[in-house]
Design an enzyme around this catalytic site. Structure first.
Site, mmCIF file in Angstrom:
data_model
loop_
_atom_site.group_PDB
_atom_site.id
_atom_site.type_symbol
_atom_site.label_atom_id
_atom_site.label_comp_id
_atom_site.label_asym_id
_atom_site.label_seq_id
_atom_site.Cartn_x
_atom_site.Cartn_y
_atom_site.Cartn_z
ATOM 1 N N ASP A 125 70.507 74.325 61.298
ATOM 2 C CA ASP A 125 69.147 73.858 61.005
ATOM 3 C C ASP A 125 69.147 72.511 60.276
ATOM 4 O O ASP A 125 68.243 71.703 60.460
ATOM 5 C CB ASP A 125 68.383 74.901 60.193
ATOM 6 C CG ASP A 125 67.994 76.109 61.037
ATOM 7 O OD1 ASP A 125 68.172 76.068 62.270
ATOM 8 O OD2 ASP A 125 67.510 77.092 60.451
ATOM 9 N N HIS A 146 62.543 76.533 65.346
ATOM 10 C CA HIS A 146 63.215 76.895 66.593
ATOM 11 C C HIS A 146 62.208 77.204 67.688
ATOM 12 O O HIS A 146 61.110 77.698 67.416
ATOM 13 C CB HIS A 146 64.070 78.150 66.395
ATOM 14 C CG HIS A 146 65.055 78.032 65.275
ATOM 15 N ND1 HIS A 146 65.344 79.080 64.446
ATOM 16 C CD2 HIS A 146 65.816 77.001 64.841
ATOM 17 C CE1 HIS A 146 66.247 78.710 63.552
ATOM 18 N NE2 HIS A 146 66.545 77.445 63.768
ATOM 19 N N LYS A 178 56.099 85.010 69.648
ATOM 20 C CA LYS A 178 56.611 85.810 68.537
ATOM 21 C C LYS A 178 55.457 86.394 67.734
ATOM 22 O O LYS A 178 54.473 85.710 67.475
ATOM 23 C CB LYS A 178 57.459 84.943 67.601
ATOM 24 C CG LYS A 178 58.696 84.360 68.254
ATOM 25 C CD LYS A 178 59.449 83.445 67.301
ATOM 26 C CE LYS A 178 60.673 82.852 67.973
ATOM 27 N NZ LYS A 178 61.385 81.922 67.064
ATOM 28 N N TYR A 190 60.249 90.312 63.474
ATOM 29 C CA TYR A 190 59.387 89.752 64.504
ATOM 30 C C TYR A 190 59.801 90.212 65.893
ATOM 31 O O TYR A 190 60.957 90.466 66.172
ATOM 32 C CB TYR A 190 59.312 88.227 64.416
ATOM 33 C CG TYR A 190 60.608 87.474 64.560
ATOM 34 C CD1 TYR A 190 60.968 86.889 65.770
ATOM 35 C CD2 TYR A 190 61.451 87.308 63.479
ATOM 36 C CE1 TYR A 190 62.145 86.180 65.894
ATOM 37 C CE2 TYR A 190 62.627 86.594 63.589
ATOM 38 C CZ TYR A 190 62.970 86.031 64.811
ATOM 39 O OH TYR A 190 64.139 85.327 64.934
#
Length: 184
Positions: A170, A62, A72, A132
């Site tokens: 996904d 992503h 991130k 994260y």
């Protein structure tokens, strides 16, 4: 904290120092001054916490488009994952190249994934937790994705495609270079 540049120099492997005593341990997992000294000026605005029950859960790949691209800082607080960052910055000398590192509760390492990279991971253990920080908020209108098993990326996910556990979202992501689609 120890910071190493990986084969794509914008991606950093971060190892926080762990202070251990009879009570347990303590670590500073982020310090803006140390990141700035390594060229990362990250202002985090959102924390995410993902729990995966089984080995073989694949999340990703992503990313978000500018102006909502996200950096991130990823860590695995329980279990182990193979964390992957793919350079999707058109014109970059490392475009379509990736970095893959194992993050685990045992090695205590983190991965800095800068804006302009697709990100994903596979769980290597049952009962994994991944935490994260992101530098921009989740924006459904800017979200995109790439098929985790795109053969052009040559990622060794350490799992058979038949054993991978994916969301419908996904499972249906396009390959790199195909028309961009929202990942949701």
């Amino acid at each position: 904290m120890k910071i190493e540049r990986l084969s794509i120099p914008d991606v950093l492997l971060v190892t926080p120092l762990r202070h251990v005593d009879a009570r347990g341990s303590f670590s500073e997992t982020f310090r803006a001054d140390i990141f700035a000294a390594h060229g990362v000026d990250a202002a985090f605005v959102q924390d995410n916490h993902a729990v995966s029950n089984s080995r073989g859960v694949v999340r990703g790949l992503h990313y978000q488009l500018a102006p909502r691209a996200q950096g991130k800082l990823v860590r695995c607080s329980r279990g182990a994952i193979l964390d992957v960052a793919v350079d999707v910055r058109e014109g970059s000398p490392t475009y379509a190249k990736h970095v893959a590192v194992e993050l685990s509760e045992a090695n205590w390492q983190q991965l800095w994934v800068p804006p302009g990279f697709a990100h994903g991971y596979v769980t290597l253990d049952d009962n994994c937790e991944v935490i994260y920080k992101t530098t921009d908020y989740y924006s459904p209108g800017h979200e995109r994705g790439i098929a985790w098993d795109d053969p052009a990326l040559q990622i060794d996910w350490r799992i058979s495609p038949t054993k991978a556990i994916l969301s419908d979202k996904d499972r249906n992501l396009p390959r790199l270079g195909e028309p961009a689609q929202r990942s949701s």
